[in-house]
Design an enzyme around this catalytic site. Sequence first.
Site, short mmCIF file in Angstrom:
data_model
loop_
_atom_site.label_atom_id
_atom_site.label_comp_id
_atom_site.label_asym_id
_atom_site.label_seq_id
_atom_site.Cartn_x
_atom_site.Cartn_y
_atom_site.Cartn_z
N LYS A 109 -42.98 -23.75 -53.26
CA LYS A 109 -43.29 -22.98 -54.13
C LYS A 109 -44.89 -22.28 -53.95
CE LYS A 109 -41.93 -21.42 -58.31
NZ LYS A 109 -40.39 -21.58 -58.64
N1 GLU Z 1 -38.07 -18.57 -58.42
C1 GLU Z 1 -36.87 -18.94 -58.27
C2 GLU Z 1 -36.36 -20.46 -58.80
O1 GLU Z 1 -37.43 -20.87 -59.37
C3 GLU Z 1 -36.03 -18.52 -57.15
C4 GLU Z 1 -36.45 -19.21 -55.81
C5 GLU Z 1 -35.88 -18.60 -54.52
O2 GLU Z 1 -34.85 -17.76 -54.46
O3 GLU Z 1 -36.22 -19.20 -53.58
O4 GLU Z 1 -35.73 -20.97 -58.52
#
Ligand code: GLU
Length: 423
Positions: A109
């Site tokens: 993240k």
């Molecule tokens: N931000 C989204 C999540 O928390 C998608 C993450 C992604 O597609 O890598 O799942």
Amino acid sequence: MEETWDREVICEICRVQLSRAAIAKSLTGLDLSVLEQPKRLININLAVRMDNGKVRFFPAYRVLYNDARGPGKGGIRFHPNVHMEEIKELAFLMALKCACTDIPFGGAKGGVKVDPKKHSEHEMERISRAYIREFAHFIGPDTDIPAPDVNTNSTTMAWMLNEYEKIVGHSAPAVITGKPLELGGSQGRDYSTSLGGAIVLREYLAKKKSGLKKASIAVQGFGNVGMHMARILFEWGAKIVAVSDSSTGIFDSGGINVKKAIEHKATGKSFETFPKGKKISNEELLELKVDVLIPAAVEDQVNDSNKDNIQAKTILEMANGPVTPTADDLLDRKGVEIIPDILANSGGVMVSYFEWVQNRNGKYWEEKEVNAMLEEKMVKAFNEVHALKEEEKINYRKAAYVLAIKRILKAEELRGNLSKPSK
Ligand code: GLU
């Protein structure tokens, strides 16, 4: 015992979550310590020139939590409250999410501490590009693949891709997902998180022998996820009794016309001026007596201050971490069923995975093919979590965690990263 990790690196909330899951009999005796700490933490201050010519600094983060099952995967959020502990926890959740739904990625993240509402589009573009310039050597199609998250979207991903390709000197669409279609994005990615969640809710209600059409639903948050969630469920015949944006909620026990609500928001107005329904606060929305409450905004919305007042029968977590652990315990005791984020909102990263596959193969699928694959994978993931829940007599969150943790630990074991049980 000698401690092999640094106290500042360990993720406290992750450790709490792991110990809660570890009560399940199938996790007993396994080495969970490998999951208490992220593999890599990076914190860089971005220096960005503002429209007025002055340079400002923005703290920026990227955490690669675990990559035993594949390259790191996870969004980048822009929010004034972003901090390292939050990004660690969200990266941990991404690792669990990918494992729980059997996507061959690890968890990561990123984030920038910035309030997008206070900056022009040009400033946001410079912040996005600065992020990639600083983090370019830590991301890549085979190492760590970012995507949109809170306050970032396909435009942000386009700027980021462009900056990355300038640095590496060649086309590299698989470095980032959630891109515009014209730059190698996938059909359906913009609403895939919501469609995945709607499929999970449909399957859950079918197991309860009730249906979507009978359910009264409140959706908190009207960003990309909340808006599409309300739209899809409305189209499928559910009664959406409340929706909210960051300032105001609207409540109508007879059901809100979600199409009209979307049209209203599209004009740039807040729900404050929506002509129908009763105005309520976000706090009041969370406490409504509904069949299903869908928090689709940010984390920690159901917490110590409101946990006693929650009246929903079921909570479908479309935001990441919207229910705090103590609230979770109390609601569990009260019989409120919570479908956890790592299952409920995994449709987004699922289609991100499809996007990455398409970018690498150079073959692109039609929208209906993407949605059919999403449907199949989400139903399978729900059924696996549900079966484990029944088998171990635990709740949905614990079942989803146990499934995910076992898969990650298996990969760690195969790599030789786990201590052998002492004889
Ligand atoms: N931000 C989204 C999540 O928390 C998608 C993450 C992604 O597609 O890598 O799942």
